[in-house]
Design a protein around this motif. Structure first.
Motif, short mmCIF file in Angstrom:
data_model
loop_
_atom_site.label_atom_id
_atom_site.label_comp_id
_atom_site.label_asym_id
_atom_site.label_seq_id
_atom_site.Cartn_x
_atom_site.Cartn_y
_atom_site.Cartn_z
N UNK A 11 15.39 57.19 53.93
CA UNK A 11 15.11 55.76 53.97
C UNK A 11 16.15 54.97 53.17
N UNK A 12 16.55 55.52 52.02
CA UNK A 12 17.57 54.87 51.21
C UNK A 12 18.90 54.81 51.96
N UNK A 13 19.21 55.88 52.68
CA UNK A 13 20.43 55.92 53.47
C UNK A 13 20.41 54.85 54.56
N UNK A 14 19.31 54.74 55.27
CA UNK A 14 19.17 53.73 56.32
C UNK A 14 19.28 52.33 55.73
N UNK A 15 18.59 52.11 54.62
CA UNK A 15 18.66 50.81 53.95
C UNK A 15 20.11 50.49 53.56
N UNK A 16 20.81 51.48 53.05
CA UNK A 16 22.20 51.28 52.66
C UNK A 16 23.09 50.96 53.84
N UNK A 17 22.87 51.65 54.96
CA UNK A 17 23.67 51.37 56.16
C UNK A 17 23.44 49.95 56.65
N UNK A 18 22.16 49.54 56.67
CA UNK A 18 21.84 48.18 57.11
C UNK A 18 22.49 47.16 56.18
N UNK A 28 30.15 39.45 52.98
CA UNK A 28 29.73 39.57 51.58
C UNK A 28 30.13 40.95 51.06
N UNK A 29 31.20 41.03 50.28
CA UNK A 29 31.65 42.34 49.80
C UNK A 29 30.66 43.01 48.84
N UNK A 30 29.87 42.21 48.14
CA UNK A 30 28.90 42.80 47.21
C UNK A 30 27.81 43.55 47.99
N UNK A 31 27.29 42.94 49.05
CA UNK A 31 26.29 43.62 49.87
C UNK A 31 26.87 44.89 50.48
N UNK A 32 28.09 44.78 50.96
CA UNK A 32 28.75 45.94 51.56
C UNK A 32 28.89 47.08 50.54
N UNK A 33 29.31 46.75 49.34
CA UNK A 33 29.48 47.77 48.29
C UNK A 33 28.14 48.35 47.86
N UNK A 34 27.13 47.51 47.73
CA UNK A 34 25.81 48.00 47.35
C UNK A 34 25.24 48.92 48.43
N UNK A 35 25.48 48.57 49.69
CA UNK A 35 25.03 49.42 50.79
C UNK A 35 25.69 50.78 50.75
N UNK A 36 26.98 50.80 50.50
CA UNK A 36 27.69 52.08 50.40
C UNK A 36 27.18 52.90 49.21
N UNK A 37 26.90 52.22 48.10
CA UNK A 37 26.39 52.92 46.91
C UNK A 37 25.04 53.55 47.20
N UNK A 38 24.19 52.84 47.93
CA UNK A 38 22.88 53.40 48.30
C UNK A 38 23.04 54.63 49.18
N UNK A 40 25.59 56.68 49.18
CA UNK A 40 26.09 57.76 48.33
C UNK A 40 24.96 58.35 47.49
N UNK A 41 24.08 57.50 46.99
CA UNK A 41 22.95 57.98 46.20
C UNK A 41 22.03 58.83 47.07
N UNK A 42 21.83 58.40 48.30
CA UNK A 42 20.99 59.16 49.24
C UNK A 42 21.61 60.52 49.53
#
Length: 60
Positions: A11-18, A28-38, A40-42
């Protein structure tokens, strides 16, 4: 407990991809970076679960 952790990671991976796609679309580069971080955490969480499974197999 392992299956719950895997579901959480998925679920975290899907959320991050979205979030990454939304960041890309909105510029928005911040959203993009946060999505990638999620994502990676997944992936890290999946790796931990895989290691746990391997250790459990080795013990059994």
């Amino acid at each position: 407990m392992g299956i719950e952790n895997r579901v959480d990671a998925t679920l975290k991976n899907i959320e991050g991809k979205v979030q990454e796609v939304v960041g890309e679309v909105t510029g928005n580069p911040q959203d993009k970076a946060e999505g990638k971080a999620k994502q990676e955490a997944a992936q890290a969480q999946h790796t931990i679960e895989n290691i746990k499974d391997e250790v459990k197999k080795a013990i059994d």
